[in-house]
Design a protein around this motif. Structure first.
Motif, PDB file in Angstrom:
ATOM      1  N   LEU A   4       5.145  19.798  -5.864  1.00  0.00           N
ATOM      2  CA  LEU A   4       6.538  20.229  -6.443  1.00  0.00           C
ATOM      3  C   LEU A   4       6.598  19.566  -7.422  1.00  0.00           C
ATOM      4  CD1 LEU A   4       8.604  18.206  -2.966  1.00  0.00           C
ATOM      5  CD2 LEU A   4       8.294  20.767  -3.934  1.00  0.00           C
ATOM      6  N   TYR A   5       5.737  18.912  -8.380  1.00  0.00           N
ATOM      7  CA  TYR A   5       5.467  18.648  -9.224  1.00  0.00           C
ATOM      8  C   TYR A   5       4.532  19.830  -9.833  1.00  0.00           C
ATOM      9  CZ  TYR A   5       2.978  16.809 -13.254  1.00  0.00           C
ATOM     10  OH  TYR A   5       2.213  16.004 -14.975  1.00  0.00           O
ATOM     11  N   SER A   6       3.600  20.446  -8.953  1.00  0.00           N
ATOM     12  CA  SER A   6       3.126  21.581 -10.659  1.00  0.00           C
ATOM     13  C   SER A   6       4.457  23.038 -10.298  1.00  0.00           C
ATOM     14  CB  SER A   6       1.961  22.508  -8.689  1.00  0.00           C
ATOM     15  OG  SER A   6       1.442  21.227  -8.916  1.00  0.00           O
ATOM     16  N   LEU A   7       6.196  23.070  -9.423  1.00  0.00           N
ATOM     17  CA  LEU A   7       6.739  24.009  -9.377  1.00  0.00           C
ATOM     18  C   LEU A   7       7.448  23.756 -10.986  1.00  0.00           C
ATOM     19  CD1 LEU A   7       7.316  25.106  -5.817  1.00  0.00           C
ATOM     20  CD2 LEU A   7       5.968  26.679  -7.468  1.00  0.00           C
ATOM     21  N   SER A   8       7.266  22.978 -10.817  1.00  0.00           N
ATOM     22  CA  SER A   8       8.503  21.535 -11.736  1.00  0.00           C
ATOM     23  C   SER A   8       8.408  22.145 -13.188  1.00  0.00           C
ATOM     24  CB  SER A   8       8.340  20.639 -11.809  1.00  0.00           C
ATOM     25  OG  SER A   8       7.989  20.091 -12.290  1.00  0.00           O
ATOM     26  N   GLY A   9       7.400  23.355 -13.664  1.00  0.00           N
ATOM     27  CA  GLY A   9       7.038  23.435 -15.105  1.00  0.00           C
ATOM     28  C   GLY A   9       6.231  22.702 -15.755  1.00  0.00           C
ATOM     29  N   PRO A  10       5.119  21.514 -15.345  1.00  0.00           N
ATOM     30  CA  PRO A  10       4.816  20.572 -16.292  1.00  0.00           C
ATOM     31  C   PRO A  10       3.980  21.051 -17.601  1.00  0.00           C
ATOM     32  CG  PRO A  10       2.863  20.475 -14.070  1.00  0.00           C
ATOM     33  CD  PRO A  10       4.806  21.242 -14.030  1.00  0.00           C
ATOM     34  N   ASP A  11       3.205  20.352 -18.525  1.00  0.00           N
ATOM     35  CA  ASP A  11       2.137  21.129 -19.449  1.00  0.00           C
ATOM     36  C   ASP A  11       0.967  21.095 -18.686  1.00  0.00           C
ATOM     37  OD1 ASP A  11       1.157  20.711 -21.849  1.00  0.00           O
ATOM     38  OD2 ASP A  11       0.321  19.520 -21.773  1.00  0.00           O
ATOM     39  N   LEU A  12       0.021  21.665 -18.587  1.00  0.00           N
ATOM     40  CA  LEU A  12      -0.755  21.855 -17.462  1.00  0.00           C
ATOM     41  C   LEU A  12      -1.856  21.162 -18.450  1.00  0.00           C
ATOM     42  CD1 LEU A  12      -2.729  23.997 -16.554  1.00  0.00           C
ATOM     43  CD2 LEU A  12      -2.965  25.179 -18.569  1.00  0.00           C
ATOM     44  N   GLY A  55      -5.145   6.458  -7.379  1.00  0.00           N
ATOM     45  CA  GLY A  55      -4.443   7.245  -7.028  1.00  0.00           C
ATOM     46  C   GLY A  55      -3.402   7.171  -6.200  1.00  0.00           C
ATOM     47  N   TYR A  56      -2.717   5.937  -5.901  1.00  0.00           N
ATOM     48  CA  TYR A  56      -1.459   5.576  -6.132  1.00  0.00           C
ATOM     49  C   TYR A  56      -0.650   5.741  -7.403  1.00  0.00           C
ATOM     50  CZ  TYR A  56       2.154   2.454  -3.976  1.00  0.00           C
ATOM     51  OH  TYR A  56       2.905   2.453  -3.013  1.00  0.00           O
ATOM     52  N   GLY A  57      -1.553   5.307  -8.239  1.00  0.00           N
ATOM     53  CA  GLY A  57      -0.445   5.552  -9.464  1.00  0.00           C
ATOM     54  C   GLY A  57      -0.368   6.656 -10.404  1.00  0.00           C
ATOM     55  N   VAL A  58      -0.986   7.386 -10.011  1.00  0.00           N
ATOM     56  CA  VAL A  58      -1.131   9.221 -10.095  1.00  0.00           C
ATOM     57  C   VAL A  58       0.028   9.688  -9.238  1.00  0.00           C
ATOM     58  CG1 VAL A  58      -2.682  11.930 -10.131  1.00  0.00           C
ATOM     59  CG2 VAL A  58      -3.498   9.763 -11.481  1.00  0.00           C
ATOM     60  N   THR A  59       0.133   9.387  -7.964  1.00  0.00           N
ATOM     61  CA  THR A  59       1.480  10.540  -7.506  1.00  0.00           C
ATOM     62  C   THR A  59       2.565   9.221  -7.831  1.00  0.00           C
ATOM     63  OG1 THR A  59      -0.548  10.193  -5.806  1.00  0.00           O
ATOM     64  CG2 THR A  59       1.810  10.426  -4.772  1.00  0.00           C
ATOM     65  N   ILE A  60       2.184   8.644  -8.044  1.00  0.00           N
ATOM     66  CA  ILE A  60       3.858   7.696  -8.513  1.00  0.00           C
ATOM     67  C   ILE A  60       4.422   8.445  -9.862  1.00  0.00           C
ATOM     68  CG2 ILE A  60       4.550   5.298  -9.766  1.00  0.00           C
ATOM     69  CD1 ILE A  60       4.827   5.578  -6.599  1.00  0.00           C
ATOM     70  N   SER A  61       3.379   8.603 -10.672  1.00  0.00           N
ATOM     71  CA  SER A  61       3.961   8.965 -12.338  1.00  0.00           C
ATOM     72  C   SER A  61       4.402  10.489 -11.497  1.00  0.00           C
ATOM     73  CB  SER A  61       1.889   9.655 -13.191  1.00  0.00           C
ATOM     74  OG  SER A  61       2.554  10.520 -14.226  1.00  0.00           O
ATOM     75  N   MET A  62       3.599  11.300 -10.834  1.00  0.00           N
ATOM     76  CA  MET A  62       4.167  12.578 -10.795  1.00  0.00           C
ATOM     77  C   MET A  62       5.507  12.342 -10.183  1.00  0.00           C
ATOM     78  SD  MET A  62       0.804  14.665  -9.788  1.00  0.00           S
ATOM     79  CE  MET A  62       0.524  14.025  -8.118  1.00  0.00           C
ATOM     80  N   ALA A  63       5.961  11.417  -9.441  1.00  0.00           N
ATOM     81  CA  ALA A  63       7.442  11.463  -8.503  1.00  0.00           C
ATOM     82  C   ALA A  63       8.025  11.072  -9.236  1.00  0.00           C
ATOM     83  CB  ALA A  63       6.370  10.108  -7.671  1.00  0.00           C
ATOM     84  N   TYR A  64       7.642  10.241 -10.513  1.00  0.00           N
ATOM     85  CA  TYR A  64       8.794   9.932 -11.549  1.00  0.00           C
ATOM     86  C   TYR A  64       9.266  10.687 -12.482  1.00  0.00           C
ATOM     87  CZ  TYR A  64      10.388   7.715 -15.929  1.00  0.00           C
ATOM     88  OH  TYR A  64      11.241   7.327 -16.828  1.00  0.00           O
ATOM     89  N   GLN A  65       8.049  11.646 -12.920  1.00  0.00           N
ATOM     90  CA  GLN A  65       8.615  12.809 -13.336  1.00  0.00           C
ATOM     91  C   GLN A  65       9.661  13.693 -12.785  1.00  0.00           C
ATOM     92  OE1 GLN A  65       4.642  14.344 -15.847  1.00  0.00           O
ATOM     93  NE2 GLN A  65       4.325  12.558 -15.415  1.00  0.00           N
ATOM     94  N   LEU A  66       8.445  14.107 -11.249  1.00  0.00           N
ATOM     95  CA  LEU A  66       9.926  15.294 -10.658  1.00  0.00           C
ATOM     96  C   LEU A  66      11.196  14.386 -11.038  1.00  0.00           C
ATOM     97  CD1 LEU A  66       8.627  15.803  -7.559  1.00  0.00           C
ATOM     98  CD2 LEU A  66       9.443  17.807  -9.122  1.00  0.00           C
TER      99      LEU A  66
END
Lengths: 166, 166, 166
Positions: free
Chosen positions: B103-111, B148-159
């Motif tokens: 879902l993060y990938s579909l939301s148009g993040p910086d490459l 790994g946990y922090g990376v997922t939380i970071s993407m969740a936060y941005q979404l």
């Protein structure tokens, strides 16, 4: 004429059009079937827990007795554990199928090749469940496992060779 | 000129064009790699079960003896349980990465930001597996888990901050 | 005028436009929330393991003593096992929701119907966790489980009746 073109464009890019893609429709159908089959495992566990009076939590068997009398139902049962192992094996194999299969479906594979992959996987997982729950003698369950595993590896291989971007 | 525009439109909206998106291509590659790594855990479990003769189901050790003689292989082994714990930890962490990451990938993040997230996650999970199976002393495994946990939380936060719609 | 149309087209078909779809935005928000809740279970497990000194791996309790002295911390604890059962139940139910829910969101459902499904599922899973961890007496947890289960089956039914392609 101008107007006509614009209408066409509006119609084509709506998100619902994604699901007009036959590969994605087929993936949606097979993924939904195999996930529903996996959800059935919860029902099977509940069925065996209730009919055999085998529970994991004190609050679940409070209806069968009070205090020490209820504690005897906090036990482990072969039949329940077998269903739970089958359920966990489903999770371990269906999660990669979902992730890799969705991305493979979006990567524009040949329709009949894609459907062959989906059919083999779903058939293998249904057979795996039957082989686990009856149980059938080995190597029935092992073969079912490896067919599903092979299908997922095949889709992963095609994704990584066609669309690798690291 | 009319015709030219229409051809351009047709070409752009095909579903396969989704996968021309670099962020989605990168997500597909990293997700496939980390899911393949997770599938390797099944093979590792099977390897230890067969070489150590440690089984969970009576039908699995029928080749090693009959009746009571086979039952002695229905046992629990530290090495097998360790692989299974690593596998379950993978499931618990890779499922959120798959869902939130897609879902993060579909939301148009910086490459480059997106690729940094994917690389950190996949690297951390591979290191987690190595640290679990060898095993390495703590806090190696704990640190790999938290990256790994922090990376997922970071993407969740941005979404949730960019696209919240409840 | 020609130019204007082309710009409009370019804007509409970019991948980021997928996320302009309200159903998909809503799915992304609710899926991210329920996955974050599931990830919280890892933290709860770690909390109980550390405060109760209950570990599954020898390397995890090396700080609490050497050799035989450390081994006494390799034990099973009711509280930890309860969190782990809640976590596994989440996995078993959130994985079908993710897969079926994403495909359902892409199939063009009515916005308010879709959001009702997502809200019920996320609410039910949060209540399930509370009921499991406190614990609340049955049938609190069972009802929460069946609401989430029913929502997923409802989305699966709509996908299979509208978009079946086998």
């Amino acid at each position: 004429m101008m107007t006509m073109i614009m209408i066409k464009v509006e119609k084509m890019v709506g998100i619902t059009q994604l699901m007009e893609d036959k590969v994605l429709m087929a993936f949606a159908s097979y993924a939904t079937i195999v996930l529903s089959k996996m959800m059935f495992m919860s029902t099977a566990t509940a069925f065996y827990r209730l009919t055999r009076k085998v529970f994991a939590n004190p609050e679940d068997c409070a209806n069968f007795g009070k205090g020490e009398n209820a504690k005897k139902y906090l036990r482990v049962d072969d039949r329940v554990e077998r269903v739970r192992r089958a359920h966990l094996n489903d999770l371990e194999n269906i999660v990669p199928f979902l992730g890799i299969g969705l991305l493979y479906s979006l990567s524009g594979p040949d329709l009949s090749t894609a459907i062959l992959h989906f059919r083999l996987f779903v058939g293998a997982r249904i057979y795996h469940t039957i082989a686990y729950l009856l149980p059938l003698p080995q190597p029935n369950r092992a073969l079912a496992f490896f067919v599903g595993y092979g299908v997922t590896i095949s889709m992963a291989y095609q994704l990584l060779t066609n669309r690798l971007y690291l």
